[in-house]
Design a protein around this motif. Structure first.
Motif, short mmCIF file in Angstrom:
data_model
loop_
_atom_site.label_atom_id
_atom_site.label_comp_id
_atom_site.label_asym_id
_atom_site.label_seq_id
_atom_site.Cartn_x
_atom_site.Cartn_y
_atom_site.Cartn_z
N PRO A 1 0.82 -1.21 0.00
CA PRO A 1 0.00 0.00 0.00
C PRO A 1 0.86 1.26 0.00
N THR A 2 0.40 2.23 -0.78
CA THR A 2 1.08 3.52 -0.82
C THR A 2 0.05 4.63 -0.62
N LEU A 3 0.53 5.74 -0.14
CA LEU A 3 -0.29 6.94 -0.01
C LEU A 3 0.43 8.07 -0.73
N LEU A 4 -0.30 9.14 -0.94
CA LEU A 4 0.30 10.35 -1.48
C LEU A 4 0.36 11.37 -0.37
N LEU A 5 1.55 11.83 -0.06
CA LEU A 5 1.79 12.82 0.98
C LEU A 5 2.03 14.17 0.31
N THR A 6 1.24 15.16 0.68
CA THR A 6 1.44 16.51 0.17
C THR A 6 1.96 17.38 1.31
N THR A 7 3.13 17.96 1.08
CA THR A 7 3.78 18.82 2.08
C THR A 7 3.88 20.25 1.54
N VAL A 8 4.16 21.17 2.44
CA VAL A 8 4.36 22.58 2.09
C VAL A 8 5.85 22.86 2.12
N GLY A 9 6.37 23.41 1.04
CA GLY A 9 7.80 23.74 0.95
C GLY A 9 8.21 24.72 2.02
N ARG A 10 9.30 24.42 2.71
CA ARG A 10 9.75 25.26 3.83
C ARG A 10 10.23 26.63 3.38
#
Length: 158
Positions: free
Chosen positions: A45-54
Motif C-alpha cells: 500500500p502507498t499513499l500520497l503525501l502533500t507537504t508545504v515547501g519550507r
C-alpha cells in the motif's frame, strides 16, 4: 502575523527525469483514478503525501509506502538510502500540516517524527512490508532514516 494561503489542490509532482519517471507515473495514475490504481504498488500500500515547501510555501506530492495503525499512517523518510533526508521530510519541521490521499480518501493530517519507542515498534512492520528498507538503512548510514507518524487532523475520523 501574516496568514499563509496554502494551495492543497494544485501540488507539484515529482520532477521528470529518467530516475524519477516511474515515480511521476505512479503519482499520475494514483490521482487520475482516484486511488483505484496506484494505491497498491508492487503489492504494497502507498499513499500520497502533500507537504508545504519550507522556503517556497508551495505544495508538493510524494508517493510513500505506509503501514496503518489505529487510524495513523506510518511512513519512512528513506529516500532509497540517500545520504540526506528527502525534501518532504525537511519540509515537515517548518510545516507539520500535510494532506494525505490514501486510496480514494483525501484528508488533512499532522506529521511528526516517531520517538525511539515508536520507532522500535514500527520499524519491523515497515520492513516486513518492504524488506528493502533495511538495505536503505545500511546505504544511508550514518544517517538515521526517520520514521514519521501521520495523524488525522482533529475532527476527522480515520
Amino acid at each position: 502575523m501574516q496568514t499563509i494561503t496554502i494551495d492543497w489542490d494544485h501540488p507539484t509532482d515529482p520532477k521528470p527525469g529518467r530516475e524519477r519517471d516511474h515515480v511521476r507515473e505512479h503519482v499520475r495514475e494514483y490521482v487520475t483514478t482516484g486511488g483505484l490504481d496506484g494505491h497498491l504498488w508492487h503489492g504494497v500500500p502507498t499513499l500520497l503525501l502533500t507537504t508545504v515547501g519550507r522556503t517556497t510555501g508551495r505544495t508538493a506530492r510524494t508517493p510513500l509506502i505506509y503501514v496503518e495503525d489505529a487510524g495513523r499512517h506510518i511512513v519512512l523518510a528513506a529516500d532509497w538510502g540517500a545520504p540526506e533526508h528527502p525534501a518532504w521530510y525537511r519540509n515537515l519541521a517548518a510545516h507539520p500540516e500535510v494532506r494525505l490521499q490514501v486510496g480514494p480518501a483525501v484528508f488533512q493530517a499532522t506529521a511528526r517524527t516517531a520517538c525511539p519507542v515508536e520507532r522500535d515498534v514500527y520499524w519491523p512492520a515497515m520492513t516486513a512490508l518492504w524488506p528493502l528498507f533495511d538495505d536503505y538503512r545500511t546505504a544511508a548510514a550514518p544517517r538515521e532514516i526517520p520514521l514519521v507518524i501521520l495523524e488525522p487532523a482533529p475532527g476527522r475520523c480515520a
